[in-house]
Write an enzyme that holds these catalytic residues in place. Structure first.
Site, short mmCIF file in Angstrom:
data_model
loop_
_atom_site.label_atom_id
_atom_site.label_comp_id
_atom_site.label_asym_id
_atom_site.label_seq_id
_atom_site.Cartn_x
_atom_site.Cartn_y
_atom_site.Cartn_z
N SER A 149 0.87 -1.18 0.00
CA SER A 149 0.00 0.00 0.00
C SER A 149 0.90 1.23 0.00
CB SER A 149 -0.85 0.00 1.27
OG SER A 149 -1.41 1.28 1.50
N TYR A 173 -2.11 -0.77 10.27
CA TYR A 173 -2.23 -1.07 8.83
C TYR A 173 -0.96 -0.63 8.10
CZ TYR A 173 -4.05 -1.13 4.05
OH TYR A 173 -4.23 -1.37 2.70
P1 NDP Z 1 -11.68 -5.95 1.00
O1 NDP Z 1 -11.92 -5.57 2.41
O2 NDP Z 1 -12.68 -5.58 -0.04
O3 NDP Z 1 -11.38 -7.51 0.90
C1 NDP Z 1 -10.47 -8.10 1.79
C2 NDP Z 1 -10.53 -9.61 1.67
O4 NDP Z 1 -9.67 -10.15 2.68
C3 NDP Z 1 -11.93 -10.16 1.93
O5 NDP Z 1 -12.20 -11.19 1.01
C4 NDP Z 1 -11.82 -10.71 3.33
O6 NDP Z 1 -12.64 -11.82 3.61
C5 NDP Z 1 -10.37 -11.15 3.38
N1 NDP Z 1 -9.96 -11.29 4.77
C6 NDP Z 1 -9.98 -10.34 5.72
N2 NDP Z 1 -9.62 -10.86 6.90
C7 NDP Z 1 -9.38 -12.18 6.68
C8 NDP Z 1 -9.01 -13.27 7.50
N3 NDP Z 1 -8.84 -13.12 8.82
N4 NDP Z 1 -8.84 -14.49 6.95
C9 NDP Z 1 -9.05 -14.65 5.64
N5 NDP Z 1 -9.43 -13.68 4.80
C10 NDP Z 1 -9.59 -12.46 5.33
O7 NDP Z 1 -10.26 -5.30 0.65
P2 NDP Z 1 -9.59 -4.87 -0.74
O8 NDP Z 1 -10.00 -5.77 -1.82
O9 NDP Z 1 -9.74 -3.41 -0.88
O10 NDP Z 1 -8.04 -5.11 -0.39
C11 NDP Z 1 -7.28 -6.19 -0.88
C12 NDP Z 1 -5.82 -5.92 -0.53
O11 NDP Z 1 -5.39 -4.71 -1.16
C13 NDP Z 1 -5.57 -5.71 0.96
O12 NDP Z 1 -4.35 -6.31 1.31
C14 NDP Z 1 -5.48 -4.20 1.10
O13 NDP Z 1 -4.71 -3.83 2.21
C15 NDP Z 1 -4.83 -3.82 -0.20
N6 NDP Z 1 -5.04 -2.44 -0.63
C16 NDP Z 1 -6.28 -2.01 -1.03
C17 NDP Z 1 -6.45 -0.71 -1.49
C18 NDP Z 1 -7.80 -0.21 -1.94
O14 NDP Z 1 -7.90 0.98 -2.28
N7 NDP Z 1 -8.84 -1.02 -1.99
C19 NDP Z 1 -5.33 0.23 -1.56
C20 NDP Z 1 -4.07 -0.31 -1.11
C21 NDP Z 1 -3.95 -1.61 -0.68
P3 NDP Z 1 -14.24 -11.68 3.77
O15 NDP Z 1 -14.74 -11.77 2.36
O16 NDP Z 1 -14.60 -12.83 4.59
O17 NDP Z 1 -14.47 -10.36 4.42
#
Ligand code: NDP
Length: 250
Positions: A157, A170
């Site tokens: 990120s 984070y």
């Molecule tokens: P979302 O919150 O939309 O999705 C996150 C996913 O991670 C979900 O499917 C969630 O599962 C899963 N997850 C969370 N906790 C756990 C856990 N304990 N065990 C297993 N799975 C888990 O996030 P994004 O798609 O936005 O983010 C994806 C990645 O990109 C992350 O690493 C984030 O930090 C990074 N990122 C995102 C940005 C953005 O603008 N969106 C910018 C910079 C980085 P569940 O479906 O069950 O909730």
């Protein structure tokens, strides 16, 4: 390296006959990556904590006529090392190798000062965003070593490269992810065919982004679909030789 991974055009069969594990495959960017990898021929191992979401994406992949995926529900917050080993054994038995590993799952934690940060939330964020990535990679290294050209991709990120006020665990976790990726890349460069890189998605229209910026208009953001070129480039064979890098998806 491709002239610009952000405008990479993946051939339709880029990932044919490849087994690729995606964490957080049930929602947001991970869901889109799982679908996109499957549409490009990969057998995707769908890892995430909410089984119902994984089943939905499983159905979508099958309906698209892509290779049948594998369901791998796992809580990255609670899974033990034995459970990671069990998953690795299953993958070894089914595929004999692993060609790609996208560490995508992540949690945001609190948006508050370090002075006010809740200690239990801190642990949870570090566990899901960093330690789970270490444990999963460790368990899957033998399977990754069996592939001709394996790609491990960690999700970073902007706040993992330059600290920002009120991003707490984070931001710290994403610095750690960059570090883990660099250490692993350096360890594996001379001794394996595994490359290890980081990708920073940039502002993307997902539930996490909406939680972090509630006042923002989601329509002003790129969709997960729009940032897939860099993901496909880094997970597929066209990025062979690229390792220890941290790239931007937009
Ligand atoms: P979302 O919150 O939309 O999705 C996150 C996913 O991670 C979900 O499917 C969630 O599962 C899963 N997850 C969370 N906790 C756990 C856990 N304990 N065990 C297993 N799975 C888990 O996030 P994004 O798609 O936005 O983010 C994806 C990645 O990109 C992350 O690493 C984030 O930090 C990074 N990122 C995102 C940005 C953005 O603008 N969106 C910018 C910079 C980085 P569940 O479906 O069950 O909730």
């Amino acid at each position: 390296m491709a002239s610009d991974p952000r405008s990479y055009q993946a051939p339709p069969d880029l990932l044919r006959d490849r087994a690729i594990l995606v964490t957080g495959a049930g929602a947001g960017i991970g869901r889109c990556a799982a679908l996109s990898f499957a549409r490009h021929g990969a057998t995707v191992i769908l890892c995430g904590r909410t089984a119902a979401r994984l089943e939905q994406i499983y159905d979508e992949i099958v309906a698209a006529g892509a290779p049948e995926p594998v369901l791998a529900p796992l809580s990255l917050e609670r899974a033990t090392e034995a459970e990671y080993r069990e998953l690795a054994t299953h993958i070894h038995e089914e595929f004999g190798r692993l060609d790609g590993l996208l560490h995508n799952a992540g949690v945001l934690g609190q948006r508050t000062s370090i002075a006010n940060y809740d200690a239990a939330t801190w642990q949870q964020v570090m566990q899901v965003n960093v330690t789970a990535g270490f444990l999963l990679t460790k368990a899957l290294l033998p399977a990754l070593r069996e592939a001709d050209s394996a790609s491990v991709l960690f999700t970073s990120s902007g706040v993992g490269r330059r600290g920002r006020a009120f991003w707490g665990a984070y931001a710290v976790s994403k610095f750690a992810v960059e570090g883990l990726s660099q250490v692993l890349a350096a360890e594996l460069e001379q001794t394996s065919r595994i490359r290890v890189n980081c990708i920073n998605p940039g502002a993307t229209r997902t539930a996490m982004r909406a939680a972090a910026y509630p006042a923002e208009d989601p329509a002003s953001l790129k969709t997960p679909e729009q940032i897939m070129p860099a993901y496909l480039y880094l997970i597929g064979p066209d990025s062979s030789g690229v390792t220890g890098q941290s790239l931007d998806a937009q």
